[in-house]
Write an enzyme that holds these catalytic residues in place. Structure first.
Site, mmCIF file in Angstrom:
data_model
loop_
_atom_site.group_PDB
_atom_site.id
_atom_site.type_symbol
_atom_site.label_atom_id
_atom_site.label_comp_id
_atom_site.label_asym_id
_atom_site.label_seq_id
_atom_site.Cartn_x
_atom_site.Cartn_y
_atom_site.Cartn_z
ATOM 1 N N ARG A 11 48.250 -12.427 1.707
ATOM 2 C CA ARG A 11 49.243 -11.348 1.674
ATOM 3 C C ARG A 11 49.719 -11.022 3.097
ATOM 4 N NH1 ARG A 11 50.243 -6.566 3.981
ATOM 5 N NH2 ARG A 11 48.046 -5.992 3.815
ATOM 6 N N ASP A 12 48.837 -10.481 3.910
ATOM 7 C CA ASP A 12 49.257 -9.998 5.231
ATOM 8 C C ASP A 12 49.651 -11.154 6.138
ATOM 9 O OD1 ASP A 12 49.777 -8.163 7.209
ATOM 10 O OD2 ASP A 12 47.778 -7.303 7.271
ATOM 11 N N HIS A 208 41.102 -1.832 7.822
ATOM 12 C CA HIS A 208 42.008 -2.976 7.931
ATOM 13 C C HIS A 208 42.422 -3.047 9.397
ATOM 14 C CE1 HIS A 208 45.459 -5.527 6.490
ATOM 15 N NE2 HIS A 208 46.022 -5.027 7.575
ATOM 16 N N HIS A 210 43.642 -5.133 13.023
ATOM 17 C CA HIS A 210 44.365 -6.251 13.613
ATOM 18 C C HIS A 210 43.785 -6.535 14.997
ATOM 19 C CE1 HIS A 210 48.156 -6.740 10.998
ATOM 20 N NE2 HIS A 210 47.283 -6.060 10.287
ATOM 21 N N CYS A 241 51.261 -12.036 15.613
ATOM 22 C CA CYS A 241 51.892 -10.737 15.792
ATOM 23 C C CYS A 241 53.254 -10.985 16.417
ATOM 24 C CB CYS A 241 51.042 -9.854 16.702
ATOM 25 S SG CYS A 241 51.880 -8.316 17.092
ATOM 26 N N ASN A 250 45.883 -10.162 11.859
ATOM 27 C CA ASN A 250 44.628 -9.598 11.367
ATOM 28 C C ASN A 250 43.465 -10.172 12.155
ATOM 29 O OD1 ASN A 250 46.359 -10.099 8.522
ATOM 30 N ND2 ASN A 250 45.426 -8.100 8.774
HETATM 31 ZN ZN ZN Z 1 47.893 -5.611 8.344
#
Ligand code: ZN
Length: 309
Positions: A11-12, A208, A210, A241, A250
């Site tokens: 997902r991310d 969560h 990063h 990023c 992440n």
């Molecule tokens: Zn994220």
């Protein structure tokens, strides 16, 4: 002690890159990672395909992932419509992101905090109408909880108040997300303590994080110190990023699992098998960077995972 590593790469990671991974490769990835011992995977997001074509096949992937024994299939939903689609596909866990920065919320989902909380209440009504065995767990994910690229500093009291509002609206739990990679360990300890004091320890178990500025694992350690037991991460730090070239997005699942296991904390994940899963992602996305120190350096001589399960 058992720590839950929740894989969010499908997902991310995938939503942050322009390449589109074919559904068959996604299935192989999810299947292989579950076989390595990962018990929770966020497989996608129910957003319109024209906004995120990378995740257009989320419903099919959820239906596939549900057939893997022991796997908790998680998805992100931006609104009631997304929640309906998630329930229809059979997701076990749904997370709605609520940005602590209202500017970010307006830009991202074009909704104020009040409008998002109304959306949360509509989803709770939907879920309460379902038979218990079809009712997914519902998390409110507080994004930009540690700072925002648009607003800068996000006041701690606002995050605490929003966590309380999410719980009163009927969420099962809240999570804190360092969407922007702004968090530092002292801030993680402080915010987790404050939010837990307001909503109860049981209502905040996950972070969560990063690794945008290299503090990802330091922040994990800070979270562990104040009782956090679930950490989101992405295989190979996939996604990067967009604002910091060379920085992973992440935190990297392989490095996270290595740190936890080396500290004697059990993840149930076979690190060697996990590292092998990278090949599936690399083959499907040859132009994307994969990050991670542990896969590059290899496991240290004599390193033995005491308990894989
Ligand atoms: Zn994220």
């Amino acid at each position: 002690m058992k720590i839950l590593v929740s894989e969010v790469g499908p997902r991310d990671g995938l939503q942050s890159i322009t390449s589109i991974m074919p559904l068959e490769a996604k299935k192989r990835w999810v299947e292989a990672e579950a076989a390595a011992g990962v018990t929770e995977i966020e497989v996608g997001s129910f957003v319109p395909a024209k906004l995120l074509p990378q995740l257009a096949d989320t419903a099919e992937l959820v239906r596939f992932a549900r057939t893997i024994p022991g796997l908790t299939v998680a998805v992100l939903v931006p609104n009631l419509k997304g929640a309906e689609a998630a329930v229809e596909a059979g997701a076990h866990k749904i997370t709605i992101p609520l940005s602590a920065s209202e500017t970010h919320s307006l830009k991202n989902v074009r909704r104020t905090h009040a409008q998002m909380l109304d959306e949360v209440k509509s989803i709770v009504t939907l879920l309460n109408g379902l038979p218990i065995d079809r009712r997914p767990k519902f998390e409110g994910g507080l994004s930009t909880a540690f700072g925002c690229t648009l607003e800068g500093v996000v006041p701690r009291d606002r995050v605490v108040a929003l966590a309380e509002a999410l719980m009163s609206a009927g969420c099962d739990e809240v999570g804190l997300s360092d969407t922007t990679g702004y968090a530092n360990p002292a801030q993680v300890r402080d915010l987790v303590r404050q939010v837990r004091a307001a909503v109860g320890d049981h209502a905040l178990t996950g972070l969560h994080l990063h690794n945008t500025r290299g503090l990802g694992l330091a922040n994990v350690l800070a979270g562990l110190e104040v009782g956090i037991t679930t950490f989101d991460s992405s295989l190979g730090g996939l996604g990067g990023c967009p604002f910091a070239p060379g920085a992973s997005g992440n935190i990297v699942t392989e490095d996270l699992v290595f740190m936890l296991e080396a500290m004697g904390l059990h993840t149930g994940i076979d690190l060697q098998k996990l590292i092998e899963v990278r090949r599936i992602v690399r083959d499907a996305l040859p132009s994307e960077d994969l990050y991670g120190f542990t896969p590059d350096a290899g496991l240290p001589l004599g390193f033995v995972q005491e308990s894989k399960l």
